[in-house]
Design a protein around this motif. Structure first.
Motif, PDB file in Angstrom:
ATOM      1  N   GLU A  45      27.540  40.334 -24.667  1.00  0.00           N
ATOM      2  CA  GLU A  45      26.562  40.706 -23.957  1.00  0.00           C
ATOM      3  C   GLU A  45      25.087  40.584 -24.680  1.00  0.00           C
ATOM      4  OE1 GLU A  45      26.822  44.933 -22.696  1.00  0.00           O
ATOM      5  OE2 GLU A  45      28.389  44.488 -21.276  1.00  0.00           O
ATOM      6  N   LEU A  46      24.000  40.229 -23.861  1.00  0.00           N
ATOM      7  CA  LEU A  46      22.667  39.995 -24.282  1.00  0.00           C
ATOM      8  C   LEU A  46      21.781  40.777 -23.570  1.00  0.00           C
ATOM      9  CD1 LEU A  46      20.891  38.348 -26.090  1.00  0.00           C
ATOM     10  CD2 LEU A  46      20.885  36.651 -24.399  1.00  0.00           C
ATOM     11  N   ALA A  47      21.078  41.451 -24.116  1.00  0.00           N
ATOM     12  CA  ALA A  47      20.272  42.602 -23.226  1.00  0.00           C
ATOM     13  C   ALA A  47      18.760  41.806 -23.058  1.00  0.00           C
ATOM     14  CB  ALA A  47      19.650  43.843 -24.304  1.00  0.00           C
ATOM     15  N   ILE A  48      18.587  41.561 -21.666  1.00  0.00           N
ATOM     16  CA  ILE A  48      17.434  40.976 -21.248  1.00  0.00           C
ATOM     17  C   ILE A  48      16.365  41.997 -20.598  1.00  0.00           C
ATOM     18  CG2 ILE A  48      16.709  39.019 -19.709  1.00  0.00           C
ATOM     19  CD1 ILE A  48      19.313  37.895 -19.944  1.00  0.00           C
ATOM     20  N   LYS A  49      15.166  41.894 -21.077  1.00  0.00           N
ATOM     21  CA  LYS A  49      14.136  42.914 -20.810  1.00  0.00           C
ATOM     22  C   LYS A  49      13.795  42.796 -19.105  1.00  0.00           C
ATOM     23  CE  LYS A  49       9.148  44.195 -21.472  1.00  0.00           C
ATOM     24  NZ  LYS A  49       8.010  43.622 -21.771  1.00  0.00           N
ATOM     25  N   GLY A  50      14.079  43.784 -18.548  1.00  0.00           N
ATOM     26  CA  GLY A  50      13.699  43.903 -17.016  1.00  0.00           C
ATOM     27  C   GLY A  50      15.115  43.843 -16.304  1.00  0.00           C
ATOM     28  N   ALA A  51      16.006  43.062 -16.873  1.00  0.00           N
ATOM     29  CA  ALA A  51      17.278  42.761 -16.164  1.00  0.00           C
ATOM     30  C   ALA A  51      18.150  44.200 -16.035  1.00  0.00           C
ATOM     31  CB  ALA A  51      18.044  41.754 -16.834  1.00  0.00           C
ATOM     32  N   LEU A  57      24.635  30.709 -20.849  1.00  0.00           N
ATOM     33  CA  LEU A  57      24.216  32.314 -20.569  1.00  0.00           C
ATOM     34  C   LEU A  57      24.341  32.713 -19.285  1.00  0.00           C
ATOM     35  CD1 LEU A  57      22.888  34.952 -21.204  1.00  0.00           C
ATOM     36  CD2 LEU A  57      20.620  33.796 -20.831  1.00  0.00           C
ATOM     37  N   VAL A  58      25.173  33.632 -18.566  1.00  0.00           N
ATOM     38  CA  VAL A  58      25.455  34.088 -17.276  1.00  0.00           C
ATOM     39  C   VAL A  58      24.460  35.414 -17.114  1.00  0.00           C
ATOM     40  CG1 VAL A  58      27.241  35.208 -15.921  1.00  0.00           C
ATOM     41  CG2 VAL A  58      28.104  33.164 -17.350  1.00  0.00           C
ATOM     42  N   ILE A  59      23.622  35.047 -16.103  1.00  0.00           N
ATOM     43  CA  ILE A  59      22.633  36.261 -15.817  1.00  0.00           C
ATOM     44  C   ILE A  59      23.205  36.933 -14.363  1.00  0.00           C
ATOM     45  CG2 ILE A  59      20.823  35.642 -17.289  1.00  0.00           C
ATOM     46  CD1 ILE A  59      19.601  34.093 -14.908  1.00  0.00           C
ATOM     47  N   PHE A  60      22.841  38.076 -14.160  1.00  0.00           N
ATOM     48  CA  PHE A  60      23.111  38.501 -12.754  1.00  0.00           C
ATOM     49  C   PHE A  60      21.754  38.782 -12.025  1.00  0.00           C
ATOM     50  CE2 PHE A  60      26.454  39.243 -16.005  1.00  0.00           C
ATOM     51  CZ  PHE A  60      27.417  39.159 -15.212  1.00  0.00           C
ATOM     52  N   GLY A  61      22.167  38.421 -10.379  1.00  0.00           N
ATOM     53  CA  GLY A  61      21.133  39.006  -9.678  1.00  0.00           C
ATOM     54  C   GLY A  61      21.311  40.302  -9.170  1.00  0.00           C
ATOM     55  N   ASN A  62      20.400  40.905  -8.459  1.00  0.00           N
ATOM     56  CA  ASN A  62      20.267  42.250  -7.778  1.00  0.00           C
ATOM     57  C   ASN A  62      21.644  42.469  -6.940  1.00  0.00           C
ATOM     58  OD1 ASN A  62      19.257  41.231  -5.561  1.00  0.00           O
ATOM     59  ND2 ASN A  62      17.253  42.523  -5.876  1.00  0.00           N
ATOM     60  N   ASP A  63      22.078  41.335  -6.543  1.00  0.00           N
ATOM     61  CA  ASP A  63      23.215  41.450  -5.380  1.00  0.00           C
ATOM     62  C   ASP A  63      24.790  41.202  -6.127  1.00  0.00           C
ATOM     63  OD1 ASP A  63      23.120  38.854  -6.359  1.00  0.00           O
ATOM     64  OD2 ASP A  63      22.976  37.852  -4.363  1.00  0.00           O
ATOM     65  N   GLY A  64      24.653  41.372  -7.637  1.00  0.00           N
ATOM     66  CA  GLY A  64      25.738  41.166  -8.339  1.00  0.00           C
ATOM     67  C   GLY A  64      26.479  39.677  -8.541  1.00  0.00           C
ATOM     68  N   LYS A  65      25.662  38.836  -7.794  1.00  0.00           N
ATOM     69  CA  LYS A  65      26.190  37.452  -7.907  1.00  0.00           C
ATOM     70  C   LYS A  65      25.618  36.744  -9.514  1.00  0.00           C
ATOM     71  CE  LYS A  65      27.117  36.818  -3.222  1.00  0.00           C
ATOM     72  NZ  LYS A  65      26.807  35.975  -1.928  1.00  0.00           N
ATOM     73  N   MET A  66      26.188  35.557  -9.856  1.00  0.00           N
ATOM     74  CA  MET A  66      25.651  35.041 -10.989  1.00  0.00           C
ATOM     75  C   MET A  66      25.139  33.869 -11.163  1.00  0.00           C
ATOM     76  SD  MET A  66      29.606  35.978 -12.836  1.00  0.00           S
ATOM     77  CE  MET A  66      30.497  35.385 -11.829  1.00  0.00           C
ATOM     78  N   VAL A  67      24.302  33.470 -12.201  1.00  0.00           N
ATOM     79  CA  VAL A  67      23.739  32.091 -12.288  1.00  0.00           C
ATOM     80  C   VAL A  67      24.148  31.935 -13.943  1.00  0.00           C
ATOM     81  CG1 VAL A  67      21.532  31.126 -12.690  1.00  0.00           C
ATOM     82  CG2 VAL A  67      21.855  32.719 -10.877  1.00  0.00           C
ATOM     83  N   PHE A  77      24.159  33.407 -30.088  1.00  0.00           N
ATOM     84  CA  PHE A  77      24.256  34.266 -31.441  1.00  0.00           C
ATOM     85  C   PHE A  77      24.695  33.508 -32.403  1.00  0.00           C
ATOM     86  CE2 PHE A  77      24.890  37.071 -27.836  1.00  0.00           C
ATOM     87  CZ  PHE A  77      24.362  37.989 -27.975  1.00  0.00           C
ATOM     88  N   SER A  78      24.820  32.264 -32.441  1.00  0.00           N
ATOM     89  CA  SER A  78      24.845  31.281 -33.649  1.00  0.00           C
ATOM     90  C   SER A  78      24.043  30.204 -33.995  1.00  0.00           C
ATOM     91  CB  SER A  78      26.323  30.610 -33.419  1.00  0.00           C
ATOM     92  OG  SER A  78      26.083  29.637 -32.395  1.00  0.00           O
ATOM     93  N   ALA A  79      22.746  30.648 -33.393  1.00  0.00           N
ATOM     94  CA  ALA A  79      21.544  29.872 -33.610  1.00  0.00           C
ATOM     95  C   ALA A  79      21.039  29.937 -34.937  1.00  0.00           C
ATOM     96  CB  ALA A  79      20.416  30.260 -32.480  1.00  0.00           C
ATOM     97  N   ASP A  80      21.206  31.043 -35.521  1.00  0.00           N
ATOM     98  CA  ASP A  80      20.364  31.086 -37.009  1.00  0.00           C
ATOM     99  C   ASP A  80      21.522  30.535 -37.867  1.00  0.00           C
ATOM    100  OD1 ASP A  80      18.292  31.966 -35.739  1.00  0.00           O
ATOM    101  OD2 ASP A  80      18.727  34.082 -35.879  1.00  0.00           O
ATOM    102  N   GLU A  81      22.730  30.491 -37.766  1.00  0.00           N
ATOM    103  CA  GLU A  81      23.712  30.056 -38.630  1.00  0.00           C
ATOM    104  C   GLU A  81      23.512  28.443 -39.098  1.00  0.00           C
ATOM    105  OE1 GLU A  81      27.628  30.854 -37.135  1.00  0.00           O
ATOM    106  OE2 GLU A  81      27.114  33.153 -36.684  1.00  0.00           O
ATOM    107  N   THR A  82      23.508  28.330 -40.281  1.00  0.00           N
ATOM    108  CA  THR A  82      23.438  26.926 -40.831  1.00  0.00           C
ATOM    109  C   THR A  82      24.568  26.729 -41.704  1.00  0.00           C
ATOM    110  OG1 THR A  82      22.294  27.754 -42.841  1.00  0.00           O
ATOM    111  CG2 THR A  82      20.944  27.124 -41.140  1.00  0.00           C
ATOM    112  N   THR A  83      25.369  25.552 -41.279  1.00  0.00           N
ATOM    113  CA  THR A  83      26.313  25.216 -42.240  1.00  0.00           C
ATOM    114  C   THR A  83      26.314  24.024 -43.359  1.00  0.00           C
ATOM    115  OG1 THR A  83      26.838  23.307 -40.598  1.00  0.00           O
ATOM    116  CG2 THR A  83      27.918  25.532 -40.053  1.00  0.00           C
TER     117      THR A  83
END
Length: 151
Positions: free
Chosen positions: A83-89, A100-110, A129-135
């Motif tokens: 899960e990823l908290a998105i401001k306003g969603a 990244l799966v986001i949801f409309g107010n109709d419950g359908k996904m993008v 979530f792995s963007a800051d990791e460096t190998t």
């Protein structure tokens, strides 16, 4: 020829074009491309797709402006993801192996495939979530020898 001479002499009539009936929308500005989350999934997809590539539809995640690119409607069961908290969603997004799966107010996904941060760095949404990791790069013995030979 007469028109060219009028222009050259600075005497050509100047008639402002009326705005009524104009079809040109003008250059889109980044501040006008913020995502409004109170819409169905199809509208969210169209908003993101309509602003892809310039100026880019954006939202705020963890206090940072994040721009979404490469959306598609997702007609399947809700995939597993973090899960990823998105401001306003109204519902958190899900970072999945495909993006990244986001949801409309109709419950359908993008599904959003790419994210760009304020510093200009773009990543696949699935790597949020792995963007800051460096190998660290680890060379085999053969590669170490080759590196020495190159030096």
């Amino acid at each position: 020829v007469e028109a060219v001479h009028l222009i050259a002499d600075g005497k050509a009539p100047r008639i402002p074009q009326p705005k009524e009936g104009a079809t040109y929308e003008g250059i889109q500005k980044k501040e006008n491309a913020e995502i409004c989350w109170d819409q169905p999934a199809a509208a969210l997809h169209n908003w993101i797709r309509g602003h892809d590539k310039v100026p880019g539809a954006w939202t705020t995640i963890d206090g940072q402006v994040v721009t979404f690119y490469g959306s598609s409607l997702l007609d399947a069961s809700v995939p597993a993801g973090q899960e990823l908290a998105i401001k306003g969603a109204s519902r958190p997004g899900l970072v999945t192996k495909n993006g990244l799966v986001i949801f409309g107010n109709d419950g359908k996904m993008v599904l959003v495939r790419n994210l760009q941060f304020e510093d200009g760095k773009m990543i696949p949404a699935s790597k949020y979530f792995s963007a800051d990791e460096t190998t660290a790069l680890e060379l085999t013995e053969e590669e170490k020898k080759m590196a020495e030979d190159i030096r």
